[in-house]
Design a protein around this motif. Structure first.
Motif, PDB file in Angstrom:
ATOM      1  N   GLU A  83      38.894  44.393  37.734  1.00 28.16           N
ATOM      2  CA  GLU A  83      38.483  43.517  38.824  1.00 28.16           C
ATOM      3  C   GLU A  83      37.487  44.228  39.740  1.00 28.16           C
ATOM      4  O   GLU A  83      37.451  45.456  39.796  1.00 28.16           O
ATOM      5  CB  GLU A  83      39.702  43.084  39.642  1.00 28.16           C
ATOM      6  N   ALA A  84      36.695  43.443  40.440  1.00 19.74           N
ATOM      7  CA  ALA A  84      35.709  44.020  41.357  1.00 19.74           C
ATOM      8  C   ALA A  84      36.379  44.459  42.655  1.00 19.74           C
ATOM      9  O   ALA A  84      37.393  43.901  43.061  1.00 19.74           O
ATOM     10  CB  ALA A  84      34.609  43.003  41.652  1.00 19.74           C
ATOM     11  N   ALA A  85      35.797  45.461  43.297  1.00 21.61           N
ATOM     12  CA  ALA A  85      36.234  45.892  44.625  1.00 21.61           C
ATOM     13  C   ALA A  85      35.039  46.515  45.330  1.00 21.61           C
ATOM     14  O   ALA A  85      34.282  47.287  44.726  1.00 21.61           O
ATOM     15  CB  ALA A  85      37.379  46.894  44.536  1.00 21.61           C
ATOM     16  N   LEU A  86      34.881  46.183  46.586  1.00 25.74           N
ATOM     17  CA  LEU A  86      33.733  46.645  47.366  1.00 25.74           C
ATOM     18  C   LEU A  86      34.196  47.523  48.516  1.00 25.74           C
ATOM     19  O   LEU A  86      35.162  47.199  49.200  1.00 25.74           O
ATOM     20  CB  LEU A  86      32.967  45.437  47.920  1.00 25.74           C
ATOM     21  N   LEU A  87      33.508  48.628  48.708  1.00 28.14           N
ATOM     22  CA  LEU A  87      33.735  49.508  49.848  1.00 28.14           C
ATOM     23  C   LEU A  87      32.532  49.403  50.772  1.00 28.14           C
ATOM     24  O   LEU A  87      31.392  49.616  50.349  1.00 28.14           O
ATOM     25  CB  LEU A  87      33.909  50.955  49.384  1.00 28.14           C
ATOM     26  N   LEU A  88      32.791  49.077  52.034  1.00 26.38           N
ATOM     27  CA  LEU A  88      31.745  49.041  53.056  1.00 26.38           C
ATOM     28  C   LEU A  88      31.991  50.157  54.064  1.00 26.38           C
ATOM     29  O   LEU A  88      33.130  50.373  54.491  1.00 26.38           O
ATOM     30  CB  LEU A  88      31.743  47.703  53.795  1.00 26.38           C
ATOM     31  N   ILE A  89      30.928  50.850  54.441  1.00 29.82           N
ATOM     32  CA  ILE A  89      30.985  51.810  55.542  1.00 29.82           C
ATOM     33  C   ILE A  89      30.030  51.307  56.616  1.00 29.82           C
ATOM     34  O   ILE A  89      28.870  50.992  56.343  1.00 29.82           O
ATOM     35  CB  ILE A  89      30.623  53.231  55.086  1.00 29.82           C
ATOM     36  N   LEU A  90      30.547  51.201  57.837  1.00 29.65           N
ATOM     37  CA  LEU A  90      29.816  50.573  58.934  1.00 29.65           C
ATOM     38  C   LEU A  90      29.663  51.576  60.077  1.00 29.65           C
ATOM     39  O   LEU A  90      30.627  52.254  60.447  1.00 29.65           O
ATOM     40  CB  LEU A  90      30.572  49.332  59.435  1.00 29.65           C
ATOM     41  N   ASP A  91      28.474  51.651  60.648  1.00 27.56           N
ATOM     42  CA  ASP A  91      28.196  52.599  61.706  1.00 27.56           C
ATOM     43  C   ASP A  91      27.562  51.873  62.887  1.00 27.56           C
ATOM     44  O   ASP A  91      26.607  51.104  62.711  1.00 27.56           O
ATOM     45  CB  ASP A  91      27.249  53.687  61.194  1.00 27.56           C
ATOM     46  N   ILE A  92      28.102  52.107  64.097  1.00 26.55           N
ATOM     47  CA  ILE A  92      27.527  51.487  65.292  1.00 26.55           C
ATOM     48  C   ILE A  92      26.193  52.160  65.604  1.00 26.55           C
ATOM     49  O   ILE A  92      26.122  53.384  65.741  1.00 26.55           O
ATOM     50  CB  ILE A  92      28.485  51.614  66.492  1.00 26.55           C
ATOM     51  N   ASP A  93      25.157  51.359  65.708  1.00 31.83           N
ATOM     52  CA  ASP A  93      23.819  51.896  65.962  1.00 31.83           C
ATOM     53  C   ASP A  93      23.705  52.429  67.397  1.00 31.83           C
ATOM     54  O   ASP A  93      24.172  51.785  68.342  1.00 31.83           O
ATOM     55  CB  ASP A  93      22.765  50.805  65.743  1.00 31.83           C
ATOM     56  N   ALA A 183      33.327  49.565  43.264  1.00 26.80           N
ATOM     57  CA  ALA A 183      34.067  50.518  42.442  1.00 26.80           C
ATOM     58  C   ALA A 183      33.624  50.398  40.989  1.00 26.80           C
ATOM     59  O   ALA A 183      33.158  49.340  40.549  1.00 26.80           O
ATOM     60  CB  ALA A 183      35.572  50.253  42.550  1.00 26.80           C
ATOM     61  N   MET A 184      33.767  51.488  40.255  1.00 29.46           N
ATOM     62  CA  MET A 184      33.451  51.490  38.827  1.00 29.46           C
ATOM     63  C   MET A 184      34.575  50.795  38.075  1.00 29.46           C
ATOM     64  O   MET A 184      35.724  51.237  38.113  1.00 29.46           O
ATOM     65  CB  MET A 184      33.297  52.923  38.329  1.00 29.46           C
ATOM     66  N   GLN A 185      34.259  49.694  37.405  1.00 32.64           N
ATOM     67  CA  GLN A 185      35.278  48.935  36.673  1.00 32.64           C
ATOM     68  C   GLN A 185      35.602  49.613  35.342  1.00 32.64           C
ATOM     69  O   GLN A 185      34.707  50.053  34.624  1.00 32.64           O
ATOM     70  CB  GLN A 185      34.786  47.515  36.438  1.00 32.64           C
ATOM     71  N   TRP A 186      36.884  49.695  35.029  1.00 32.57           N
ATOM     72  CA  TRP A 186      37.404  50.256  33.780  1.00 32.57           C
ATOM     73  C   TRP A 186      37.185  51.765  33.665  1.00 32.57           C
ATOM     74  O   TRP A 186      37.488  52.363  32.649  1.00 32.57           O
ATOM     75  CB  TRP A 186      36.787  49.577  32.549  1.00 32.57           C
TER      76      TRP A 186
END
Length: 254
Positions: A83-93, A183-186
């Motif tokens: 399955e797909a999974a997304l990682l977000l990294i957020l930074d306050i400007d 993420a890398m699937q499999w």
């Protein structure tokens, strides 16, 4: 034969006042920490301290320790399920500019406000954390490639459209730069590689002028049905051949 009674600990011999005060303050109530029920009191303190150890004290979000554990579990799930999974990294400007201009207490108000806005943007199945300083991170299970940028843009707009009042007469406008990687699937990757890829995209977003989103294209790590069979079953055990358990995530996509 040791006397079992000799192993009973009298809570009056333990220095629990500080732990009690911390847990009561965090929960806002003394109700769950009744001293007239010793075993319940001790269990409540243990549970409360465990919870505190996984939270950022300023924002109430998951802390980096908790988030690392979630990333490990998510990598395992994606490796097994595909399955797909997304990682977000957020930074306050320009966060340093806010601290330098208005003071660190104003900076804390901004962090708390952004935390509330981000919390309203994610699903219960997502994990949002304060990653460090003015950085946040969120892991989004079951987020397909076609939805990644849409989700990140929605978060970016929500923060940009929410001015933060740092005093009765002063409001500041806050923006985010967001980088993301799937993420890398499999394939069993590592938390370090996954976060490094998302960090690289965050750097791209900063380089593009800030207040924008940069999402890495989802890697093509699909496998054939034959390769999948070799990877995940059947598995020989002393009792015979059997299939590895599959981890099919339950949850909606965006």
């Amino acid at each position: 034969m040791p006397d079992p009674a000799s192993h009973i600990v009298d809570l009056r011999d333990l220095r629990l006042d500080t732990a009690h005060a911390l847990v009561a303050q965090a929960s806002g109530s003394e109700a769950a920490l009744r001293r007239d029920q010793p075993s319940r009191h001790l269990q409540g303190l243990i549970d409360g301290l465990c919870e505190l150890s996984l939270k950022d004290h300023l924002t109430g979000l998951a802390n980096r320790r908790h988030f690392r554990a979630v990333l490990e579990r998510e990598i395992d799930r994606v490796t097994r399920s595909g399955e797909a999974a997304l990682l977000l990294i957020l930074d306050i400007d320009h966060f340093k500019q806010i601290n330098d201009t208005y003071g660190h207490l104003a900076g804390d108000v901004v962090l708390q406000s952004v935390s509330r806005t981000l919390s309203a943007c994610v699903r219960p199945m997502d994990t949002l954390a304060r990653y460090g300083g003015e950085e946040f991170a969120v892991v989004l299970p079951a987020c397909q490639a076609g939805f990644g940028k849409v989700v990140a843009e929605r978060i970016r707009r929500a923060v940009a459209n929410t001015p933060v009042r740092i005093s009765p007469s002063v409001e500041v406008n806050v923006t985010l730069s967001i980088g993301g990687a799937f993420a890398m699937q499999w394939i069993r990757s590592t938390t370090l590689l996954w976060t490094d890829r998302a960090d690289h995209q965050l750097y791209n977003a900063k380089s593009m002028g800030r207040n924008c989103v940069s999402i890495e294209e989802q890697p093509d790590s699909t496998v054939s049905a034959e390769e999948k069979s070799l990877l995940f079953g059947p598995l020989y055990t002393p009792s015979g051949w059997g299939d590895l358990p599959s981890l099919d995530p339950a949850g909606s996509v965006y």
